[in-house]
Enzyme design. Structure first.
Site, PDB file in Angstrom:
ATOM      1  N   ASP A  37       1.548  49.810  30.497  1.00 52.92           N
ATOM      2  CA  ASP A  37       0.857  50.851  31.264  1.00 52.92           C
ATOM      3  C   ASP A  37      -0.629  50.805  30.915  1.00 52.92           C
ATOM      4  O   ASP A  37      -1.062  51.353  29.905  1.00 52.92           O
ATOM      5  CB  ASP A  37       1.446  52.232  30.962  1.00 52.92           C
ATOM      6  CG  ASP A  37       0.804  53.291  31.863  1.00 52.92           C
ATOM      7  OD1 ASP A  37      -0.276  53.011  32.423  1.00 52.92           O
ATOM      8  OD2 ASP A  37       1.372  54.383  32.006  1.00 52.92           O
TER       9      ASP A  37
ATOM     10  N   HIS B 144      -6.022  56.232  29.186  1.00 55.90           N
ATOM     11  CA  HIS B 144      -5.491  56.260  27.818  1.00 55.90           C
ATOM     12  C   HIS B 144      -6.313  55.433  26.833  1.00 55.90           C
ATOM     13  O   HIS B 144      -5.980  55.371  25.656  1.00 55.90           O
ATOM     14  CB  HIS B 144      -4.040  55.755  27.834  1.00 55.90           C
ATOM     15  CG  HIS B 144      -3.213  56.425  28.881  1.00 55.90           C
ATOM     16  ND1 HIS B 144      -2.884  57.752  28.806  1.00 55.90           N
ATOM     17  CD2 HIS B 144      -2.690  55.964  30.056  1.00 55.90           C
ATOM     18  CE1 HIS B 144      -2.172  58.077  29.878  1.00 55.90           C
ATOM     19  NE2 HIS B 144      -2.054  57.020  30.645  1.00 55.90           N
TER      20      HIS B 144
ATOM     21  N   ILE C  78      -6.273  60.297  26.522  1.00 58.43           N
ATOM     22  CA  ILE C  78      -5.049  61.034  26.181  1.00 58.43           C
ATOM     23  C   ILE C  78      -3.883  60.046  26.054  1.00 58.43           C
ATOM     24  O   ILE C  78      -3.951  58.913  26.528  1.00 58.43           O
ATOM     25  CB  ILE C  78      -4.719  62.136  27.217  1.00 58.43           C
ATOM     26  CG1 ILE C  78      -4.462  61.532  28.611  1.00 58.43           C
ATOM     27  CG2 ILE C  78      -5.842  63.168  27.270  1.00 58.43           C
ATOM     28  CD1 ILE C  78      -3.921  62.547  29.622  1.00 58.43           C
TER      29      ILE C  78
ATOM     30  N   GLY D 251       2.221  59.886  28.811  1.00 57.89           N
ATOM     31  CA  GLY D 251       3.349  60.816  28.758  1.00 57.89           C
ATOM     32  C   GLY D 251       4.609  60.119  28.253  1.00 57.89           C
ATOM     33  O   GLY D 251       5.376  60.669  27.449  1.00 57.89           O
TER      34      GLY D 251
HETATM   35  C1  LIG Z   1       4.796  51.457  43.530  1.00 58.72           C
HETATM   36  C2  LIG Z   1       6.090  51.707  42.837  1.00 58.72           C
HETATM   37  C3  LIG Z   1       5.893  52.184  41.482  1.00 58.72           C
HETATM   38  C4  LIG Z   1       7.116  52.661  40.802  1.00 58.72           C
HETATM   39  C5  LIG Z   1       6.784  52.931  39.394  1.00 58.72           C
HETATM   40  C6  LIG Z   1       6.886  54.321  38.956  1.00 58.72           C
HETATM   41  C7  LIG Z   1       6.406  54.446  37.536  1.00 58.72           C
HETATM   42  C8  LIG Z   1       5.690  55.700  37.363  1.00 58.72           C
HETATM   43  C9  LIG Z   1       5.101  55.908  36.029  1.00 58.72           C
HETATM   44  C10 LIG Z   1       3.764  56.473  36.282  1.00 58.72           C
HETATM   45  C11 LIG Z   1       2.898  56.545  35.087  1.00 58.72           C
HETATM   46  C12 LIG Z   1       1.554  56.867  35.574  1.00 58.72           C
HETATM   47  C13 LIG Z   1       0.459  56.764  34.577  1.00 58.72           C
HETATM   48  C14 LIG Z   1       0.640  57.664  33.425  1.00 58.72           C
HETATM   49  C15 LIG Z   1      -0.144  58.726  33.265  1.00 58.72           C
HETATM   50  C16 LIG Z   1       0.062  59.601  32.128  1.00 58.72           C
HETATM   51  O1  LIG Z   1       0.830  59.333  31.239  1.00 58.72           O
HETATM   52  S1  LIG Z   1      -0.835  61.069  32.105  1.00 58.72           S
HETATM   53  C17 LIG Z   1      -0.342  61.810  30.562  1.00 58.72           C
HETATM   54  C18 LIG Z   1       0.940  62.534  30.604  1.00 58.72           C
HETATM   55  N1  LIG Z   1       0.894  63.701  31.458  1.00 58.72           N
HETATM   56  C19 LIG Z   1       0.232  64.799  31.127  1.00 58.72           C
HETATM   57  O2  LIG Z   1      -0.422  64.875  30.098  1.00 58.72           O
HETATM   58  C20 LIG Z   1       0.320  65.975  32.054  1.00 58.72           C
HETATM   59  C21 LIG Z   1       0.553  67.243  31.291  1.00 58.72           C
HETATM   60  N2  LIG Z   1       0.734  68.375  32.208  1.00 58.72           N
HETATM   61  C22 LIG Z   1      -0.288  69.093  32.681  1.00 58.72           C
HETATM   62  O3  LIG Z   1      -1.440  68.874  32.334  1.00 58.72           O
HETATM   63  C23 LIG Z   1       0.044  70.188  33.660  1.00 58.72           C
HETATM   64  O4  LIG Z   1       1.379  70.529  33.556  1.00 58.72           O
HETATM   65  C24 LIG Z   1      -0.252  69.786  35.135  1.00 58.72           C
HETATM   66  C25 LIG Z   1       0.541  68.543  35.533  1.00 58.72           C
HETATM   67  C26 LIG Z   1      -1.777  69.512  35.305  1.00 58.72           C
HETATM   68  C27 LIG Z   1       0.147  70.929  36.058  1.00 58.72           C
HETATM   69  O5  LIG Z   1      -0.466  72.085  35.600  1.00 58.72           O
HETATM   70  P1  LIG Z   1      -1.011  73.157  36.644  1.00 58.72           P
HETATM   71  O6  LIG Z   1      -1.954  72.536  37.599  1.00 58.72           O
HETATM   72  O7  LIG Z   1      -1.492  74.315  35.858  1.00 58.72           O
HETATM   73  O8  LIG Z   1       0.311  73.477  37.436  1.00 58.72           O
HETATM   74  P2  LIG Z   1       0.963  74.870  37.814  1.00 58.72           P
HETATM   75  O9  LIG Z   1      -0.079  75.723  38.462  1.00 58.72           O
HETATM   76  O10 LIG Z   1       1.685  75.414  36.652  1.00 58.72           O
HETATM   77  O11 LIG Z   1       2.040  74.421  38.885  1.00 58.72           O
HETATM   78  C28 LIG Z   1       1.668  73.995  40.204  1.00 58.72           C
HETATM   79  C29 LIG Z   1       2.922  73.421  40.856  1.00 58.72           C
HETATM   80  O12 LIG Z   1       3.202  72.154  40.286  1.00 58.72           O
HETATM   81  C30 LIG Z   1       4.487  72.156  39.628  1.00 58.72           C
HETATM   82  N3  LIG Z   1       4.300  71.461  38.342  1.00 58.72           N
HETATM   83  C31 LIG Z   1       3.564  71.906  37.321  1.00 58.72           C
HETATM   84  N4  LIG Z   1       3.606  71.023  36.302  1.00 58.72           N
HETATM   85  C32 LIG Z   1       4.383  70.007  36.712  1.00 58.72           C
HETATM   86  C33 LIG Z   1       4.817  68.801  36.081  1.00 58.72           C
HETATM   87  N5  LIG Z   1       4.470  68.479  34.857  1.00 58.72           N
HETATM   88  N6  LIG Z   1       5.645  68.000  36.773  1.00 58.72           N
HETATM   89  C34 LIG Z   1       6.053  68.317  38.020  1.00 58.72           C
HETATM   90  N7  LIG Z   1       5.653  69.463  38.669  1.00 58.72           N
HETATM   91  C35 LIG Z   1       4.839  70.281  38.017  1.00 58.72           C
HETATM   92  C36 LIG Z   1       4.844  73.615  39.425  1.00 58.72           C
HETATM   93  O13 LIG Z   1       6.219  73.798  39.397  1.00 58.72           O
HETATM   94  C37 LIG Z   1       4.157  74.278  40.588  1.00 58.72           C
HETATM   95  O14 LIG Z   1       4.978  74.184  41.730  1.00 58.72           O
HETATM   96  P3  LIG Z   1       5.690  75.500  42.308  1.00 58.72           P
HETATM   97  O15 LIG Z   1       6.563  75.990  41.192  1.00 58.72           O
HETATM   98  O16 LIG Z   1       6.445  75.039  43.504  1.00 58.72           O
HETATM   99  O17 LIG Z   1       4.558  76.424  42.629  1.00 58.72           O
END
Ligand SMILES: CCCCCCCCCCCCC/C=C/C(=O)SCCNC(=O)CCNC(=O)[C@H](O)C(C)(C)COP(=O)(O)OP(=O)(O)OC[C@H]1O[C@@H](n2cnc3c(N)ncnc32)[C@H](O)[C@@H]1OP(=O)(O)O
Length: 309
Positions: free
Chosen positions: A208, A213, A228, A231
């Site tokens: 990744d 990161h 950071i 995840g």
């Molecule tokens: C092409 C084919 C590909 C296939 C391959 C797939 C592989 C995929 C892998 C991908 C990897 C990508 C790269 C990696 C990146 C990372 O690792 S980033 C580091 C890890 N992640 C984090 O650090 C994120 C930590 N979380 C946060 O900071 C917060 O939770 C947030 C995500 C920013 C959300 O916070 P906020 O904006 O305050 O949300 P809310 O207001 O509380 O909610 C809004 C709506 O979103 C829903 N929600 C909230 N959090 C999440 C979540 N973590 N996952 C899913 N959904 C989330 C929440 O329920 C709300 O919706 P409703 O309830 O409907 O209102």
């Protein structure tokens, strides 16, 4: 408000993902295990040496179940997703959730075929949520090894549908979602582990390469004072805690892993994983000790619970 007029949900939904292949060796499995902190506290840890070394004359290294999450990372472009109809700023992408079903223990080396499909797409106003499902088959036998569902949180990409009826599509059952209530009782087990300041630099070598990161300038644009942790790296730490404290070192009893990333983790921070047992389900929550904040929660389902617990 972001201009999301080029975000076309019908086009995203209609996309047919090409099959991809992924080949790994036991060296990849061992580098991954080190990347998620195996043997990080104790180089002769009796539960973890088998993931990085041919311990006790064993013929092959064993493979951690969270290794599954790497199988389709090769389809990413610099750690982001490129899809027709999907309009977003890749620098604002965060990993939201990961769900993994494991059908058989992973061999120490294999060639896999990945079949990717769209499992969900949601307009949350301030963000768009994309869910991608990958089924990984062993090339030689054709056997299904595991299924991953990755939830990607695209900050600033929401608002592409009618705000009174926000767009929401999902192709799986609610009970697979990691949203869950953390018990109020004392945890059954607690495990503390330090990530290293270089943790993300080591973890990225497993495939990744998102610069969020590793690159301080990209991290700043994404809204963080420094890079950071991935995840999936935090998830690897938390599931290792479950393997150690609940599975008594036997990772082969894990059938399902689910995690929701609640808040970012900085490399070098200490993760405290609290675990509760509910039948054969382990509910867990990981907190960052230095900030006393929950960063990850989810569950791990087991085939059985060790009788000595
Ligand atoms: C092409 C084919 C590909 C296939 C391959 C797939 C592989 C995929 C892998 C991908 C990897 C990508 C790269 C990696 C990146 C990372 O690792 S980033 C580091 C890890 N992640 C984090 O650090 C994120 C930590 N979380 C946060 O900071 C917060 O939770 C947030 C995500 C920013 C959300 O916070 P906020 O904006 O305050 O949300 P809310 O207001 O509380 O909610 C809004 C709506 O979103 C829903 N929600 C909230 N959090 C999440 C979540 N973590 N996952 C899913 N959904 C989330 C929440 O329920 C709300 O919706 P409703 O309830 O409907 O209102």
């Amino acid at each position: 408000m972001a201009d999301n007029s080029r975000f076309d949900h019908d086009l995203v939904l209609a996309h047919k993902f090409p099959e991809t292949t992924f080949t790994y060796t036991e060296r990849d499995a061992a580098v991954y295990a080190l990347g998620v902190g195996a043997c990080g506290r104790n180089a002769i840890d009796s539960d973890e040496l088998k993931y990085v070394y041919h311990e006790n004359g064993q013929q092959f290294v064993q493979v951690l179940p969270t290794f599954a999450a790497l199988f389709s990372l090769g389809s990413l472009t610099n750690g982001s997703i490129d899809l027709p109809g999907l309009q977003y700023d890749p620098r604002l992408l965060l990993h939201g959730q990961q769900y993994i079903q494991i059908y058989k223990p992973f061999p120490s080396s294999a060639s896999l075929i990945n079949k990717v499909s769209l499992a969900g797409l949601h307009d949350k106003g301030k963000a768009a949520i994309l869910e991608l499902e990958t089924k990984s088959y062993e090339k030689q036998s054709g056997e299904l090894l595991c299924m991953n569902r990755s939830t990607i949180y695209l900050r600033g990409a929401g608002g592409f549908s009618n705000s009174s009826h926000p767009y929401s599509y999902s192709n799986y059952r609610e009970n697979q979602a990691p949203a869950l209530k953390i018990p109020e009782s004392q945890p059954f087990a607690v495990f503390e582990d330090c990530t290293q300041p270089s943790q993300a630099l080591l973890y990225r070598l497993s495939g990744d390469y998102n610069p969020l990161h590793s690159d301080p300038m990209i991290a700043e644009v994404a809204g963080f004072p420094r890079p950071i942790l991935h995840g999936l790296c935090s998830l690897g730490f938390a599931v290792r805690a479950v393997i150690k404290c609940i599975c008594r070192g036997d990772a082969n009893i894990i059938t399902t892993i689910s995690g929701r990333f609640l808040l970012h983790v900085y490399p070098g921070e200490t993760l405290i994983t609290e675990m509760w047992l509910e039948g054969s389900r382990v509910i867990y929550q990981a907190k960052v000790k230095e900030r006393n904040r929950a960063v990850l929660s989810g569950f791990v389902d087991l085939l059985r619970v060790t009788s000595s617990l």
